[in-house]
Motif scaffolding. Sequence first.
Motif, PDB file in Angstrom:
ATOM      1  N   TRP A 208      74.530 133.670  43.749  1.00 58.07           N
ATOM      2  CA  TRP A 208      74.573 134.208  42.674  1.00 58.07           C
ATOM      3  C   TRP A 208      75.611 135.784  43.617  1.00 58.07           C
ATOM      4  O   TRP A 208      76.065 135.574  44.647  1.00 58.07           O
ATOM      5  CB  TRP A 208      73.370 135.370  42.486  1.00 58.07           C
ATOM      6  N   GLY A 209      76.008 136.557  42.406  1.00 59.97           N
ATOM      7  CA  GLY A 209      76.478 137.394  43.704  1.00 59.97           C
ATOM      8  C   GLY A 209      76.430 138.167  43.850  1.00 59.97           C
ATOM      9  O   GLY A 209      75.192 138.122  44.330  1.00 59.97           O
ATOM     10  N   PRO A 210      76.788 139.098  44.378  1.00 62.01           N
ATOM     11  CA  PRO A 210      75.996 140.154  45.324  1.00 62.01           C
ATOM     12  C   PRO A 210      74.909 140.713  45.122  1.00 62.01           C
ATOM     13  O   PRO A 210      73.715 141.114  45.238  1.00 62.01           O
ATOM     14  CB  PRO A 210      77.104 141.103  46.069  1.00 62.01           C
ATOM     15  N   ASP A 211      75.019 141.477  44.227  1.00 58.84           N
ATOM     16  CA  ASP A 211      74.076 141.813  43.513  1.00 58.84           C
ATOM     17  C   ASP A 211      72.990 141.509  42.726  1.00 58.84           C
ATOM     18  O   ASP A 211      71.258 141.378  43.163  1.00 58.84           O
ATOM     19  CB  ASP A 211      74.922 142.510  41.848  1.00 58.84           C
ATOM     20  N   ALA A 212      72.901 140.494  42.324  1.00 63.19           N
ATOM     21  CA  ALA A 212      72.009 139.071  41.825  1.00 63.19           C
ATOM     22  C   ALA A 212      71.642 138.492  43.048  1.00 63.19           C
ATOM     23  O   ALA A 212      70.034 137.994  42.877  1.00 63.19           O
ATOM     24  CB  ALA A 212      72.672 138.295  41.056  1.00 63.19           C
ATOM     25  N   SER A 213      72.586 138.235  43.967  1.00 63.94           N
ATOM     26  CA  SER A 213      71.757 137.656  45.248  1.00 63.94           C
ATOM     27  C   SER A 213      70.702 138.776  45.900  1.00 63.94           C
ATOM     28  O   SER A 213      69.022 138.032  46.069  1.00 63.94           O
ATOM     29  CB  SER A 213      72.374 137.516  46.152  1.00 63.94           C
ATOM     30  N   ALA A 214      70.790 139.926  45.662  1.00 64.93           N
ATOM     31  CA  ALA A 214      69.947 140.871  46.558  1.00 64.93           C
ATOM     32  C   ALA A 214      68.587 141.262  45.552  1.00 64.93           C
ATOM     33  O   ALA A 214      67.493 140.965  46.398  1.00 64.93           O
ATOM     34  CB  ALA A 214      70.489 142.041  46.131  1.00 64.93           C
ATOM     35  N   ALA A 215      68.225 141.183  44.674  1.00 59.32           N
ATOM     36  CA  ALA A 215      67.865 140.830  43.463  1.00 59.32           C
ATOM     37  C   ALA A 215      66.839 139.728  43.441  1.00 59.32           C
ATOM     38  O   ALA A 215      65.718 140.300  43.740  1.00 59.32           O
ATOM     39  CB  ALA A 215      68.293 141.100  41.880  1.00 59.32           C
TER      40      ALA A 215
ATOM     41  N   ALA B 259      67.612 136.975  34.288  1.00 54.41           N
ATOM     42  CA  ALA B 259      67.036 135.621  34.248  1.00 54.41           C
ATOM     43  C   ALA B 259      67.853 135.260  35.340  1.00 54.41           C
ATOM     44  O   ALA B 259      67.333 134.031  35.855  1.00 54.41           O
ATOM     45  CB  ALA B 259      68.682 135.956  32.876  1.00 54.41           C
ATOM     46  N   GLU B 260      68.236 136.041  36.065  1.00 56.47           N
ATOM     47  CA  GLU B 260      69.350 135.246  37.338  1.00 56.47           C
ATOM     48  C   GLU B 260      67.536 134.669  38.671  1.00 56.47           C
ATOM     49  O   GLU B 260      67.454 133.719  39.103  1.00 56.47           O
ATOM     50  CB  GLU B 260      69.758 135.975  38.226  1.00 56.47           C
ATOM     51  N   VAL B 261      66.970 135.645  38.141  1.00 54.03           N
ATOM     52  CA  VAL B 261      65.296 135.898  38.825  1.00 54.03           C
ATOM     53  C   VAL B 261      64.868 134.280  38.577  1.00 54.03           C
ATOM     54  O   VAL B 261      63.913 133.720  38.953  1.00 54.03           O
ATOM     55  CB  VAL B 261      64.760 137.422  39.171  1.00 54.03           C
TER      56      VAL B 261
END
Length: 157
Positions: free
Chosen positions: A134-141, A112-114
Motif C-alpha cells: 500500500w501507499g505509505p499511510d495505508a502501509s503503516a495502518a 478497507a486496506e486493513v
Amino acid sequence: PVLAWYFAAYHTSIDSFAKRGQRGFLFTVGDEQPTPRLRASDVERVLGYRPGRDRALDAPALLQAASAQWDIYHVVVAEGSHVRRHPDRVRDQWSALLGQRMLWLPDHQHLAEVIVSALQVATGADYDTVAASWGPDASAAVAHSINRGIALGGLRA
C-alpha cells in the motif's frame, strides 16, 4: 457484533462451506468492548421472532456457533469515543475473545486496506509483502493493525 454472529450462525448458508468446506470471513467493526450477551428482545426486534431456548445467546457461544462456517474478525476503530476512554479494557476483552483476529485500527480511513490485508494474510500471503503493498499511510495502518499470526484456520472457537 453478537447480533451479527447470531445471524451468521443461524441464518446464513455459504457456498464455499457447503461445497468445499471452506469457511467464509465475517468482519465486524466498532469501538466498544464485546457485548457479553445478546438479548432475545433484540433478536425479536431485528429478525421478527424470539429465539428458542436451544439457542445460546452469550458471546462465546455465539462466536463458537458462527465459527462453524465463518472465520470471525473484529476491527476496533481506535478513534472512537468509547475506546479513547477505555483503550485497555476494549483491547483486552477483544483479544481474550478473538486473539489474533482482533484488529486494532488507528485510522478509520484505512479500514478497507486493513480488511483486504487481513484476508490476504489469512489466506497465506506474506505479511511483510502485504503491508508494503500500500501507499505509505495505508502501509503503516496495515502494519499496525493486522497480526502476523492470523494465518488461515488460526481461530477455532
